[in-house]
Each structure stands twice: as structure tokens, then as C-alpha cells.
Design a protein around this motif. Structure first.
Motif, mmCIF file in Angstrom:
data_model
loop_
_atom_site.group_PDB
_atom_site.id
_atom_site.type_symbol
_atom_site.label_atom_id
_atom_site.label_comp_id
_atom_site.label_asym_id
_atom_site.label_seq_id
_atom_site.Cartn_x
_atom_site.Cartn_y
_atom_site.Cartn_z
ATOM 1 N N PRO A 198 0.818 -1.216 0.000
ATOM 2 C CA PRO A 198 0.000 0.000 0.000
ATOM 3 C C PRO A 198 0.853 1.267 0.000
ATOM 4 O O PRO A 198 0.320 2.367 -0.154
ATOM 5 C CB PRO A 198 -0.800 -0.132 1.298
ATOM 6 C CG PRO A 198 -0.017 -1.069 2.156
ATOM 7 C CD PRO A 198 0.714 -1.983 1.235
ATOM 8 N N TYR A 199 2.136 1.113 0.177
ATOM 9 C CA TYR A 199 3.007 2.302 0.213
ATOM 10 C C TYR A 199 3.928 2.378 -0.996
ATOM 11 O O TYR A 199 4.832 3.206 -1.032
ATOM 12 C CB TYR A 199 3.821 2.314 1.509
ATOM 13 C CG TYR A 199 2.962 2.041 2.717
ATOM 14 C CD1 TYR A 199 1.980 2.958 3.108
ATOM 15 C CD2 TYR A 199 3.071 0.854 3.425
ATOM 16 C CE1 TYR A 199 1.155 2.701 4.193
ATOM 17 C CE2 TYR A 199 2.255 0.596 4.514
ATOM 18 C CZ TYR A 199 1.298 1.509 4.891
ATOM 19 O OH TYR A 199 0.479 1.251 5.949
ATOM 20 N N ALA A 200 3.739 1.505 -1.973
ATOM 21 C CA ALA A 200 4.496 1.608 -3.212
ATOM 22 C C ALA A 200 3.669 2.487 -4.149
ATOM 23 O O ALA A 200 2.592 2.098 -4.582
ATOM 24 C CB ALA A 200 4.740 0.227 -3.808
ATOM 25 N N SER A 201 4.182 3.661 -4.440
ATOM 26 C CA SER A 201 3.330 4.685 -5.044
ATOM 27 C C SER A 201 2.943 4.499 -6.503
ATOM 28 O O SER A 201 1.845 4.870 -6.889
ATOM 29 C CB SER A 201 3.970 6.060 -4.846
ATOM 30 O OG SER A 201 3.873 6.421 -3.484
ATOM 31 N N PRO A 202 3.830 3.971 -7.357
ATOM 32 C CA PRO A 202 3.439 3.955 -8.776
ATOM 33 C C PRO A 202 2.124 3.177 -9.017
ATOM 34 O O PRO A 202 1.973 2.060 -8.544
ATOM 35 C CB PRO A 202 4.613 3.243 -9.453
ATOM 36 C CG PRO A 202 5.774 3.487 -8.544
ATOM 37 C CD PRO A 202 5.182 3.491 -7.170
ATOM 38 N N ASP A 208 0.970 3.829 -14.385
ATOM 39 C CA ASP A 208 2.324 4.394 -14.329
ATOM 40 C C ASP A 208 3.374 3.306 -14.439
ATOM 41 O O ASP A 208 4.397 3.480 -15.108
ATOM 42 C CB ASP A 208 2.534 5.159 -13.018
ATOM 43 C CG ASP A 208 1.832 6.516 -13.044
ATOM 44 O OD1 ASP A 208 1.432 6.952 -14.139
ATOM 45 O OD2 ASP A 208 1.688 7.111 -11.962
ATOM 46 N N THR A 209 3.106 2.195 -13.766
ATOM 47 C CA THR A 209 4.063 1.092 -13.806
ATOM 48 C C THR A 209 4.292 0.656 -15.243
ATOM 49 O O THR A 209 5.434 0.455 -15.671
ATOM 50 C CB THR A 209 3.542 -0.093 -12.968
ATOM 51 O OG1 THR A 209 3.378 0.360 -11.626
ATOM 52 C CG2 THR A 209 4.514 -1.256 -12.990
ATOM 53 N N MET A 234 6.382 3.183 -17.011
ATOM 54 C CA MET A 234 7.775 3.152 -16.545
ATOM 55 C C MET A 234 8.510 1.935 -17.108
ATOM 56 O O MET A 234 9.671 2.039 -17.517
ATOM 57 C CB MET A 234 7.804 3.159 -15.004
ATOM 58 C CG MET A 234 7.336 4.503 -14.425
ATOM 59 S SD MET A 234 6.829 4.405 -12.680
ATOM 60 C CE MET A 234 8.401 4.160 -11.900
#
Lengths: 441, 124, 473
Positions: free
Chosen positions: A5-9, A13-14, A17
């Protein structure tokens, strides 16, 4: 649930990227040979925030609801609400060590103020911005003593009543040198000067004493200890804490060369032994001080500014020849202690310390009235926060029985308990005395 | 950038210089430039006996620590006490007021040192 | 670049620095307790402010400080990822506030958390037993060194006096080995930035106690030869030590225990998102193989057959490395984090950390000489001075990378964005890097100009140490 839950992309977006980097899957970015790859599972289920918090709460609910009259190196004083509200500010708690001083002036200034507090209380010229705890600070003092003493020597003398755990840490930290740690005798809750004098010789590099002692007494022979150390060209290391130091003899006045101890008596609730190692010493040993130091300087505009300084002592520059291996210390605990001290001010700090003399005196007198209990054991001495009491019944049985009544005390030997009373538990003294009476009579 | 390398001095690869006439020892202009602002110098005491290539002391800048080595064997006869309060002299006058120590030495030791041409070639 | 026009921590026009507490009224209190004169000091002189003024003092100071909640913090090797706030609540639960000398029976809750954290860390690291006592990563390293020493002492007489450390390792590795009394053998890295097997062969010998290794290493490169490395070290009779600083790159994909490491420490801040607090408290749990479990520090937490938790002394324990049980609140936070993320979250954290590093690297104008890298990379500032680059980045409102280290890369910019930055933030961060790459020497030399303090004179601070307000004029 998948993913952190704290991995922002985001998912979109992933993909973008991955595209930019030129791979189809994240796996392709890992350069791990198959023979050491892990394709098993930890077996830990992901949870909601609420469930994870509930999991910690559920486990901790098995801690008994105890009113602790426990001390012996870990103490609690009431912590003002300001400490939590300020120390929890994101800018403080989510920052790193101040490697870029131009954007960390705030934390640097707090640490400078913390160092200043210790310089005022110890009377010594320099204090660092923390060691882990009292035990590791004592160990670092022994290593400093070994480094600065011109003549060879390897004996470090500590009083008999120091906690085994702290002596053990001292032995481990000095195990890489030829230092030998020895205990010297104590008498009636103070150092036994004759025994210490007999133990002194040209091989002694450091003598340690405490004020207050681990058994709660005020040490009355510090000047004599300081003289003995000095006459043998040994350093005198004094263990204390910022509350006690605000009224007891000033360390520099009794000849202390190094002051160690635990400053988390300020700013921290009881926290299962989390410490804040004090380390203060004379300016002549500045280049041998372990750990981080904050200094004042100026910026390009000529304005006063703070920065970590004298870093060539430290491991990231001097590597195996550093004064210590310490990197991360207890900065945020130091911040909390500094806020608490500022909140008290000189008046508040001295008032608190004076209460710490009165409370054990009063409680010991009340326990002494209980049949089967004699208190304090060291009745010729003054006490700070805690005292020992003799029990007719076996001390472990008394401690267990008190625990069943909801109170924690130390059983220090077959018929001795140790009782610590501060502003944090004094409200419970009536009930405590009643419980002692209940289990002793 | 070219650095001053006086011809009347002898040098070590580790950038110390010695004046054969006086036994005075310091570090080269090149070395002080590499180090940056010197903030602390640790030196031996007068009377200390040193062997050639022994550690002579330490010079510190903000972010680096360098060992100093004795260019010759001998007894330390003088120490530049001014560096205690003014370590910047090492930067400002490495061949002058920023000298480190003086050593009473045996001139045979100089054979193992570099002359100014060799040292100039080394730092080129 | 609009986003970074105004640096976040810039003081308002005309604002001066916050006065020191001592520049307010100081109160001198005469000490007159119920103790004899000869046992007390005469006076204490400390600042005297009421709570409202104090609150503002500290709030203003906090505003002159940059944390990961302020903005990106790509400080390579230091791993400044977002710190979930709920873990603060977990550590602040009233039931967590216990004294270390409580009896085991009154401490079952705390011991349960510790037991379960030991268990989680063992699974994550592939280790058989874990101690939570070391209060920071460096203390964990020292604990590992003590364990290695005790093991050699017990098994082959303790003649081994050398610890091998790669030249690009963290400074603590060298210092921790030296604290244990070992001679440190520095291992030169190969041209590819990894361990050079020939150099390792030459360094190993009958005196080798251990090799300390970070994997991925400080350049972000995985030591692909880890199997032969482990074999060589073990054949020489040494132990393999894992510096856990970069474990955050490997969660769920590789485990130190499976790679042949015998001892490891975890940096709970770097891997499990506990806040760094401006320099601690940290925690440096140490994991070991079965063979070494008997040497772990005293006491260890275990569960009895009856289900109760107990503290016990391992049979050949090295003793204590902290006066009590380390930094307990930090351990609670680490446990809560791991328990929340679980297998899938932990694996995703590493995956996104590696993706973010690779994406950011792809956007930069600076050259990155060595790869393939994982969670961090080391770019070169080329003709620019890396320290100046860092100061200039402050003007663009972001925390700079670690600079000038490791020295294998000239003018190193060691960059680690972590998994918690979004693509948009990474794009902005790349813009800041690239803007600085295009800045001229004058702009760099002048930086920073938008910060609370302009560039600070480090030389003056070191030449004339003023370390308390007593030292100020």
C-alpha cells in the motif's frame, strides 16, 4: 490484496515506466542468478491497516496491567504532552541524519541545545548528541580511556552493584582490546574506598562510579574516588542522569573526566529499556569522542548556522580507525529529552529532582512500618527515586505476590527487594503500601 | 595547475618534504591542495624517536584524514606548535610557516627520497 | 520545473534564524534540596520559557527541517522511504509501555511481539534464529562479529584475526570489525564494481574469520558470484556476514540464508520503513544459521511447549550488547509494517524500489557507468563537483543523493528513490537532476540560495569547535 500500500506507482504508471526502461516485466530488472533465487513464501498474510494494528494490540493485551515500582537503570517520569506533539512532527521524525545541514537546521539546533543541556549539567566541556544507552556509553568511555592514557594499562574498575547486564556490555565492547573489567567492593550502598584504593595500580585506565547508584543511594565519596583515579593517572567516569545531576554534586567538581548515563529519564515513557546514552567529557579529549557532534558555524551570508562537525572521527571517514563504529544513534530520543528539559526549565528540573529525594524517603518510612519489612536497607544514605528493603519472607516470593496484586518490584537477592517511586507512580503508593502489608504480614 | 616544488628540498611519494639543510619536514603544496582546508594536525612530541617511513602524525581536512610519514629516521627536535591554533598555515604556506616538525637525522636516509625533478614528475 | 520554483523550506522574506533557547531569559536556580550541602551542586542555569513560546520554538525549528514527508529524499544507501503512520500508533499503545525488569509472566504480550518478529525476520532472511537486541545496524554488525569470534573460539581455537571487507562497503563494517579486535583486510573491487574472485582468493587464508558483504552492493549491483564466494570463504574456514543495508532490494526474490550467508543484520529502517528520526533510534536485529544459534545474545525469546513465551540464555551466548533489550518501540513498528504488508506487499516493495530506481536512472542526463543495478544506482557528476551538485539540488526543493561515495565512481551521485515515490515525483526529481546538470559553475558554487541557511562553513566549524551555547560569545 496484492502489492504494497506504500508503493506509489499506479498500475498505469508502472506500465509506462516499464516501457521507458524497455522491459516487459519488473522481474527482468533483477539480476539474480536462478541458483540463489527464492521462489518460496514467507507465509505472512497481507492485512488492512486496521487489522495489523489490531494484531499488535491483541498481542500486547497479554501484558499484565501492572503498576510498576521498577527502576534499576530504567525510569519513568511524567512526560508532558508537548513532547509527543512536537516530536511527532513529520519534519522531525521522518528526517535522516543531518548530512545536508542547509535544510536540517531545525534538528541540528535541537541537538545543539541538547548538547548544551548536558554541558550545563555536567560542567564538562563537550557532550555528544547521544550513544545508544547507558551501558554502551560506559563501554565507549572505557575505550576512550584506553586511547587517551599515555601510559599502557588495561584495567577498568566498576563498583560491585552495577547491573550485570551493563558490565556484560562493557566486557563485550572492550573484548577487542586487552581491557580487563573488574568489580570493586561496595559498602553500605556506596563505594568501599579502602577496597578501591587497594585495587588501584598503574595498570588502571578508568574507574567508574555512579551517582545515584544502581541501588538508589546518593554516592557520598565521589571526590575521593576522583582523587584516587587522578593520582593513578586513570580517568574517572561517572554514571548519572540529567534529573539527578540537576541537584547532586556537579560532575566536573568531583573530578569526573567522562559522564555517562541514561538521559531517556526525560522525554520517554517506560519503553522496555530504550535508552539515550549520555556521553560528556573534557574538551581536551574532543578528538577522541565517539559518535556525532553538532557545532555552530556561519553560512555564506554570515548568519549563524549549525552542522555536524569533526566527522573525521567517525566510521564513514576513518573506517577501522574511527573512535567508534556508531552511526545511527538515538537522535529522536535526544530531541524528546531536550523538549522535556526545556519544558521543565531550571526550576522544574530542580523541583522534580527534589521530589525524587523526598518520594523514596517517605515511601521507605511507610514500608518500614510494615511488619516483616525493613526499609531502607541503606538507612544512612540519601536516595534518589529508589531504595532497597529487607523482607523477612523470601524476596522472590514477595515480588511474585505483589505482582499478583498488580505491582512490580525487583527482587535483588534472597531477602531484598528494590522499590522505585517517581512522579509517574506516586499516585499508587497508598495501594502499594497496602499490598506490601497484605503480602508481608 | 602547476605547484611549487622547491629544488632545495627532498620528497617522499607520500608528499612529505624534508629540508636536508635543517631537517625541517612538511607536506607539499600539491598535497595541501589535494587535502583541501586543513582543520587539524596531530604531531609527535619533541624527543620522540622515529624510523624512516614511520607514522609521523595525521593531518585532517573536513572529509579526509591523511597519515604523515617520516622521510628520515631520527629524533624529533622541534614541533610547529603554531599549527594547534592555526592549522590553516599548512594550506597557506606549506613550505614556510606550515612546516610540521624538525628531525635530527642521518643524511644516508636521503638516498631513499625523491629529488624535486622526480617528485615533480610524480605529481604531473 | 514550476513545481520546484519555491523551495519548500525557504524562510519567508526577512525571516531570521530561530534564536537559541539560551538567548531567551535564563534562570539560575539555587539548589536547596533536603540533602547536605556537600552532596549537592550550587546552581543550575537553564532557559526559562512558558509552554506557548516553547511550542512555537520547536514548531519553527521543525519548519526548518526536511523529512521524507516534506519531499523526495533519494539518499542512496540510506533508504528514505515513507514511514506509515499507523506504526506510530502501534508503538504508542499503552500496553507497550513496560519496564524491562518485569517478570516473564507479566510480559507475555511484549514477548509475543518479539517472538513473532524474530520468526518473521528468520523467514524473510532465510535464517534459523534471530536476536532483536542490537539497537542499530552498526551494533548488529558488532554483534555478528562477536558471534563469529565466539564460534571460531569454540571450534578452532580462535587464532583467526582477520575480517575481509570490500573497499566499497559501509564504513561501519570496517569499524565494527576493528571494535571486535580484528585486523581489517580491505578487498579491492573489480572493474565491474563487484567482488574480484582473484583478489578474494588472495585475501583468504587460515586467519580469515569472516567476509562482510552487502548484496546488492553499494553500487546496487547483485554479486552474481555469491555461490562461489560463499564456497571460497567457507573452504577457508571463515564465515560469511551479510550487511542487510540493501535487503530492501531482494524481498521475496532472494534470501541471504539461501545465498550461503551465516550471519546477517537487518536494518529495520531501510527495509521495514521505521522512521529514522533524524539519526535514530534504529534497530539492527541479527539472524544466524542453526550452527550459530547457541551464540546469540542473552536473553533470547522462545515459546515453551505449553505456549508461554520465555526469556532464556542461549547455551554459548556472547552475552549482552545493549543494557536491556534494544530499541523496543522501533521493533514494534517493524513488526506492524511486516504484518501489514505480508508476502505480497514486501515483494512488491522491492519490485517497485527496483523499478523506480531504473526509471529514474533512465530519465537522467548524468552518466551511470555501472549496472545492471537494483534499488539504487551511482551516477557520475562528470566535470561537476558532486558536493556542489548536492547543494544546487537543494535549490530545486529536493533532498540530494549521497555524494562522493562509493569512490569507484568519480564524483558519485548515489541515488535511491525507493518504492514510495510516484512516477510524477520521479519525473520532477529527474527534472531537478537535469536542471542541475545544465547549470553553470557559478550557479553550483553559489548554491544553495533558497534554503534556511546558505552554504555552511564546515572548515570554520572544525577549526574552532563550538559545541554548546556555553561556547558561543
Amino acid at each position: 490484496m496484492s502489492g504494497s500500500p506504500y508503493a506509489s506507482p499506479s498500475e498505469a504508471d508502472t506500465d509506462a515506466m516499464l516501457d521507458a526502461v524497455g522491459v516487459d516485466r519488473v522481474d527482468e530488472l533483477f539480476d539474480i542468478p536462478p541458483e540463489v533465487s527464492f521462489d518460496g513464501e514467507f507465509g505472512i498474510d497481507a492485512k488492512s491497516e486496521q487489522a495489523a494494528l489490531r494484531g499488535v494490540r491483541r498481542r500486547l493485551s497479554d501484558n499484565d496491567d501492572l503498576t510498576e515500582f521498577l527502576g534499576r537503570g530504567h525510569y519513568e517520569h511524567y512526560v508532558p504532552s508537548l513532547v509527543d506533539s512536537v516530536s511527532q512532527r513529520s519534519e522531525f521524525i521522518t528526517s535522516y541524519t543531518q548530512y545536508q545541514p542547509e535544510i536540517t537546521q531545525g534538528f541540528l539546533q535541537v541537538l545543539f541545545e541538547y548538547q548544551s543541556l548536558l554541558v550545563e549539567l555536567t560542567g564538562l566541556g563537550v557532550a555528544n548528541c547521544s550513544m545508544y544507552d547507558a551501558a554502551t556509553a560506559l563501554a565507549e568511555a572505557a575505550l576512550l580511556a584506553k586511547r587517551v592514557r599515555a601510559a599502557d594499562g588495561n584495567r577498568v574498575l566498576v563498583p560491585g552493584f552495577v547491573r550485570d547486564s551493563h558490565v556484560d556490555v562493557l566486557r563485550n565492547y572492550t573484548s577487542g582490546s586487552d581491557v580487563v573489567v573488574e568489580r570493586y567492593a561496595t559498602d553500605a550502598g556506596n563505594v568501599d574506598l579502602d577496597a578501591l584504593e587497594a585495587a588501584m595500580d598503574a595498570d588502571v585506565v578508568m574507574v567508574y562510579a555512579e551517582n545515584p547508584t544502581t541501588c538508589g543511594t546518593v554516592e557520598e565519596q565521589l571526590c575521593a574516588v576522583g582523587d584516587l583515579a587522578d593520582s593513578h593517572d586513570a580517568l574517572f567516569c561517572l554514571g548519572s542522569d540529567p534529573v539527578a545531576m540537576s541537584i547532586l554534586q556537579r560532575p566536573v567538581d568531583v573530578g569526573a573526566d567522562v559522564v555517562v548515563g541514561d538521559a531517556s529519564v526525560l522525554g520517554m515513557p517506560t519503553s522496555y529499556g530504550t535508552g539515550l546514552g549520555v556521553f560528556a567529557t573534557r574538551k581536551e579529549f574532543l578528538r577522541q569522542v565517539p559518535g556525532r557532534l553538532v557545532g555552530a558555524s556561519e553560512d555564506d551570508a554570515g548568519t549563524r548556522a549549525f552542522t555536524l562537525t569533526l566527522q573525521t572521527r567517525e566510521q564513514h571517514i576513518r573506517k577501522e580507525r574511527a573512535t567508534s563504529n556508531i552511526c545511527t544513534n538515538q537522535a529522536w530520543v535526544a530531541l524528546r529529552a531536550a523538549i522535556h528539559a526545556a519544558w521543565l526549565g531550571a526550576d522544574g528540573l530542580v523541583d522534580l529532582a527534589e521530589r525524587m529525594v523526598e518520594l523514596p524517603r517517605d515511601l521507605a518510612a511507610r514500608l518500614d512500618d510494615v511488619s516483616g519489612v525493613t526499609a531502607p536497607v541503606h538507612d544512612d544514605r540519601h536516595h534518589i527515586r529508589e531504595f532497597q528493603a529487607r523482607t523477612e519472607q523470601p524476596a522472590p516470593a514477595v515480588a511474585s505476590a505483589l505482582e499478583a496484586e498488580g505491582f512490580g518490584v525487583h527482587a535483588v537477592d534472597d531477602h531484598t527487594i528494590q522499590v522505585c517511586v517517581t512522579d509517574a507512580n506516586e499516585h499508587a503508593t497508598d495501594a502499594f503500601v497496602a499490598a506490601v502489608r497484605e503480602v508481608s504480614e | 595547475m602547476s605547484f611549487d616544488v622547491p629544488d632545495d628540498l627532498q620528497y617522499l611519494e607520500s608528499h612529505e618534504w624534508i629540508d636536508p639543510a635543517t631537517g625541517r619536514v612538511g607536506i607539499s603544496e600539491f598535497a595541501q591542495d589535494e587535502l583541501g582546508d586543513v582543520v587539524f594536525v596531530e604531531l609527535p612530541s619533541v624527543g620522540d624517536a622515529l624510523d624512516q617511513h614511520d607514522e609521523l602524525g595525521v593531518v585532517e581536512s573536513i572529509k579526509a584524514v591523511s597519515d604523515l610519514y617520516a622521510p628520515v629516521s631520527g629524533e624529533v627536535t622541534a614541533v610547529n606548535d603554531a599549527l594547534t591554533n592555526e592549522p590553516e598555515l599548512v594550506n597557506e604556506a606549506p613550505f614556510g610557516d606550515g612546516w610540521l616538525v624538525e628531525i635530527d637525522f642521518d643524511s644516508d636516509d636521503l638516498e631513499a627520497t625523491l629529488d624535486s625533478d622526480d617528485y615533480r614528475a610524480q605529481i604531473a | 520545473m514550476e513545481h520546484y520554483e519555491q523551495a519548500r523550506y525557504a524562510p519567508a522574506e526577512g525571516e531570521t534564524n530561530e534564536p537559541l533557547l539560551s538567548e531567551n531569559d535564563q534562570t539560575t536556580v539555587s539548589v536547596d534540596p533536603s540533602l547536605p550541602d556537600d552532596l549537592t551542586r550550587d546552581t543550575v542555569e537553564l532557559p526559562s520559557l512558558e509552554e506557548p513560546e516553547l511550542a512555537r520554538h520547536y514548531v519553527r525549528l521543525s519548519q526548518q527541517n526536511y523529512g521524507v514527508d516534506s519531499g523526495p529524499y533519494p539518499l542512496g544507501s540510506c533508504t528514505m522511504k515513507y514511514n506509515p503512520r499507523f506504526t506510530e500508533d502501534a508503538a504508542a499503545l499503552p500496553a507497550a509501555a513496560v519496564h524491562p525488569d518485569r517478570s516473564e509472566t507479566a510480559l507475555q504480550g511484549t514477548l509475543a511481539v518479539m517472538h513473532d518478529l524474530q520468526d518473521y525476520l528468520g523467514r524473510i532472511g532465510g535464517m534459523d534464529a534471530v536476536t532483536l537486541q542490537p539497537p542499530a545496524g552498526a551494533a548488529g554488525e558488532f554483534t555478528g562479529i562477536l558471534i563469529a569470534e565466539a564460534y571460531h573460539e569454540a571450534t578452532d581455537g580462535g587464532h583467526r584475526n582477520e575480517v575481509i571487507v570490500p573497499d566499497a562497503a559501509h564504513g561501519t563494517n570496517f569499524a565494527s570489525a576493528a571494535l571486535g579486535g580484528y585486523d581489517v583486510i580491505e578487498l579491492p573491487s573489480g572493474d565491474d564494481g563487484r567482488v574480484d574472485l582473484d583478489a578474494l582468493e588472495a585475501a583468504l587464508g587460515e586467519n580469515t574469520a569472516a567476509l562482510m558483504l552487502t548484496n546488492p552492493n553499494t553500487l546496487g549491483l547483485f554479486e552474481r558470484d555469491i555461490e562461489p564466494i560463499a564456497e571460497m570463504v567457507h573452504d577457508a574456514g571463515g564465515l560469511l556476514y551479510y550487511d542487510g543495508a540493501n535487503l530492501n532490494a531482494l524481498l521475496g526474490r532472494a534470501r541471504p540464508g539461501d545465498m550461503g550467508f551465516d550471519i546477517m543484520h537487518f536494518n529495520v529502517h531501510k527495509t521495514f520503513a521505521t522512521p529514522h528520526g533524524g539519526g535514530g533510534p534504529g534497530a539492527g536485529p541479527v539472524g544466524v544459521t542453526d550452527e550459530l544459534a547457541g551464540f546469540l545474545p542473552d536473553p533470547h525469546v522462545r515459546q515453551s511447549a505449553g505456549g508461554d513465551y520465555e526469556l532464556y540464555t542461549p547455551p554459548r551466548s556472547i552475552g549482552k550488547v545493549h543494557g536491556f533489550q534494544g530499541n523496543w518501540p522501533v521493533l514494534v513498528k517493524a513488526f506492524a509494517y511486516i504484518d501489514r504488508l505480508g508476502d505480497s506487499g514486501l515483494a512488491d516493495a522491492s519490485a517497485k524500489a527496483v523499478l523506480n530506481a531504473n526509471y529514474l536512472a533512465d530519465q537522467l542526463d548524468y552518466e551511470i557507468p555501472l549496472g545492471p543495478f537494483h534499488h539504487e544506482f551511482v551516477a557520475s557528476a562528470g566535470d561537476q563537483d558532486a558536493a556542489d551538485v548536492a547543494k544546487r539540488m537543494l535549490d530545486y526543493g529536493v533532498h540530494p543523493p549521497t555524494t562522493k561515495w562509493p569512490e569507484l565512481v568519480a564524483e558519485a551521485l548515489m541515488t535511491e528513490p525507493t518504492e514510495t515515490e510516484s512516477k510524477r515525483t520521479l519525473d520532477d526529481l529527474a527534472d531537478a537532476f537535469n536542471a542541475v546538470a545544465g547549470d553553470d559553475d557559478a550557479a553550483l558554487a553559489d548554491a544553495p540560495s533558497r534554503t534556511t541557511a546558505r552554504r555552511i562553513d564546515q572548515t570554520a566549524a572544525a577549526r574552532n569547535p563550538r559545541l554548546s551555547w556555553h561556547d558561543l560569545d
